[in-house]
Design a protein around this motif. Structure first.
Motif, mmCIF file in Angstrom:
data_model
loop_
_atom_site.group_PDB
_atom_site.id
_atom_site.type_symbol
_atom_site.label_atom_id
_atom_site.label_comp_id
_atom_site.label_asym_id
_atom_site.label_seq_id
_atom_site.Cartn_x
_atom_site.Cartn_y
_atom_site.Cartn_z
ATOM 1 N N LYS A 173 0.830 -1.210 0.000
ATOM 2 C CA LYS A 173 0.000 0.000 0.000
ATOM 3 C C LYS A 173 0.864 1.260 0.000
ATOM 4 C CE LYS A 173 -4.144 -1.952 2.189
ATOM 5 N NZ LYS A 173 -3.758 -3.366 2.021
ATOM 6 N N LEU A 174 1.963 1.222 0.750
ATOM 7 C CA LEU A 174 2.851 2.380 0.814
ATOM 8 C C LEU A 174 3.575 2.596 -0.512
ATOM 9 C CD1 LEU A 174 4.317 1.773 4.384
ATOM 10 C CD2 LEU A 174 2.709 3.578 3.725
ATOM 11 N N LEU A 175 3.973 1.518 -1.162
ATOM 12 C CA LEU A 175 4.626 1.641 -2.461
ATOM 13 C C LEU A 175 3.661 2.182 -3.513
ATOM 14 C CD1 LEU A 175 6.699 -1.687 -2.675
ATOM 15 C CD2 LEU A 175 7.539 0.594 -2.108
ATOM 16 N N GLN A 176 2.417 1.746 -3.457
ATOM 17 C CA GLN A 176 1.419 2.184 -4.433
ATOM 18 C C GLN A 176 1.064 3.663 -4.277
ATOM 19 O OE1 GLN A 176 -1.702 -0.621 -3.610
ATOM 20 N NE2 GLN A 176 -1.016 -2.079 -5.165
ATOM 21 N N ALA A 177 1.310 4.213 -3.108
ATOM 22 C CA ALA A 177 0.916 5.603 -2.845
ATOM 23 C C ALA A 177 1.774 6.605 -3.607
ATOM 24 C CB ALA A 177 0.997 5.896 -1.350
ATOM 25 N N ARG A 178 2.962 6.188 -4.023
ATOM 26 C CA ARG A 178 3.837 7.086 -4.769
ATOM 27 C C ARG A 178 3.382 7.118 -6.209
ATOM 28 N NH1 ARG A 178 6.783 11.351 -3.143
ATOM 29 N NH2 ARG A 178 8.626 11.674 -4.408
ATOM 30 N N VAL B 99 21.970 -9.098 4.856
ATOM 31 C CA VAL B 99 21.987 -8.669 3.465
ATOM 32 C C VAL B 99 20.977 -7.539 3.293
ATOM 33 C CG1 VAL B 99 20.199 -10.318 2.744
ATOM 34 C CG2 VAL B 99 21.894 -9.512 1.067
ATOM 35 N N ILE B 100 21.205 -6.714 2.307
ATOM 36 C CA ILE B 100 20.260 -5.653 1.957
ATOM 37 C C ILE B 100 19.444 -6.106 0.751
ATOM 38 C CG2 ILE B 100 19.961 -3.271 1.179
ATOM 39 C CD1 ILE B 100 21.037 -3.391 3.987
ATOM 40 N N PHE B 101 18.115 -6.003 0.881
ATOM 41 C CA PHE B 101 17.208 -6.293 -0.229
ATOM 42 C C PHE B 101 16.564 -4.992 -0.704
ATOM 43 C CE2 PHE B 101 16.708 -10.583 1.869
ATOM 44 C CZ PHE B 101 17.255 -11.327 0.826
ATOM 45 N N GLU B 102 16.338 -4.900 -2.008
ATOM 46 C CA GLU B 102 15.503 -3.851 -2.574
ATOM 47 C C GLU B 102 14.213 -4.505 -3.069
ATOM 48 O OE1 GLU B 102 17.182 -1.402 -5.579
ATOM 49 O OE2 GLU B 102 18.509 -0.335 -4.200
ATOM 50 N N VAL B 103 13.097 -3.941 -2.652
ATOM 51 C CA VAL B 103 11.788 -4.495 -2.991
ATOM 52 C C VAL B 103 10.988 -3.444 -3.746
ATOM 53 C CG1 VAL B 103 9.698 -5.570 -2.076
ATOM 54 C CG2 VAL B 103 11.883 -5.889 -0.877
ATOM 55 N N THR B 104 10.464 -3.825 -4.899
ATOM 56 C CA THR B 104 9.658 -2.909 -5.716
ATOM 57 C C THR B 104 8.418 -3.651 -6.207
ATOM 58 O OG1 THR B 104 10.972 -3.494 -7.655
ATOM 59 C CG2 THR B 104 11.588 -1.479 -6.467
ATOM 60 N N LEU B 105 7.423 -2.883 -6.641
ATOM 61 C CA LEU B 105 6.255 -3.488 -7.270
ATOM 62 C C LEU B 105 6.663 -4.068 -8.616
ATOM 63 C CD1 LEU B 105 3.609 -0.734 -6.491
ATOM 64 C CD2 LEU B 105 3.865 -2.941 -5.342
ATOM 65 N N LYS B 106 6.201 -5.270 -8.919
ATOM 66 C CA LYS B 106 6.619 -5.947 -10.135
ATOM 67 C C LYS B 106 6.314 -5.173 -11.401
ATOM 68 C CE LYS B 106 6.820 -10.803 -8.778
ATOM 69 N NZ LYS B 106 6.258 -12.159 -8.981
#
Length: 249
Positions: free
Chosen positions: A184-189, A238-245
């Motif tokens: 939901k937070l990713l979609q808000a941008r 480890v560092i992960f980067e997560v994005t909407l597909k």
């Protein structure tokens, strides 16, 4: 004990959460690259009440080292941190960002993060961002998520999290709620460029696979950042980067 009779309801002792709370915080110095941060925190865990956010966990050290070495990622950004704890990552971000929102679900933890915000606002004004605030956010809480989205209508450039699953390890439902909230937070941008940076410390193989599978279930792509795998606190992180597909299609 007095009155050693046969027992009964009068002998039952009920303890509220205040019995477990340790607020004997110590002012502690942390160094990340050229950035020196002093804040209040505990050096050892409280009892078994859910107050893990009073400590600085290995994942936060991993995330802060990564961010301090890649400060260009933060320049001028708006950031929301999940499970902020004592606020060590948010305070580091405030040296570079235009806005930082620190969130936690626990009222006692929010008290200490607000104290640390006030501590730094009074002592390092020249290094502080234009806005640094704390908000209550429990993963999956629709009212609290809506409050965040309505208050910060433009969304965020970055969502951050470090060791944020530590207090409920092995609980699949919690990881599900985490990624539902992140989605939901990713979609808000509105420009679709927001990403979730997760500092992950491996403690169980079950959790390792669960984090990957839940991110995928929520329609996200999770990628390991090359060169970030290291040992922190005798554990592999480890560092992960997560994005909407849909950003990759």
């Amino acid at each position: 004990m007095e009155g050693g009779g046969g027992g009964g309801e009068d002998d039952i002792v009920c303890l509220d959460e205040s019995f477990f709370i340790d607020d004997n915080y110590q002012l502690t110095t942390f160094i990340f690259g050229s950035q020196v941060i002093e804040l209040l925190c505990l050096h050892s865990a409280s009892t078994d009440f859910d107050l893990t956010g009073q400590l600085v966990w290995p994942g936060a050290m991993l995330l802060n080292d990564y961010l301090s070495n890649n400060a260009v990622l933060l320049q001028g950004c708006t950031v929301l941190e999940l499970g902020s704890g004592v606020g060590i990552t948010g305070i580091l971000c405030s040296r570079f960002c235009s806005k930082v929102v620190l969130t936690d679900h626990n009222d006692e933890v929010l008290k200490i993060v607000k104290k640390n915000i006030d501590l730094h606002a009074s002592s390092e004004k020249s290094n502080f961002c234009s806005e640094l605030v704390a908000e209550k956010l429990e993963w999956g809480n629709s009212d609290q998520i809506c409050h965040i989205l309505q208050t910060y209508t433009n969304g965020f450039d970055l969502i951050l999290g470090a060791d944020i699953y530590i207090h409920n390890c092995f609980q699949q439902s919690s990881i599900c709620l985490l990624f539902n909230t992140v989605e939901k937070l990713l979609q808000a941008r509105r420009n679709g460029q927001c990403k979730f940076i997760l500092a992950y410390v491996s403690r169980t193989k079950t959790m390792d696979s669960l984090v990957i599978s839940e991110a995928a279930r929520c329609g996200m792509q999770i990628n390991e950042v090359v060169g970030t795998r290291s040992v922190v606190g005798n554990l592999e992180g480890v560092i992960f980067e997560v994005t909407l597909k849909k950003q990759h299609e």
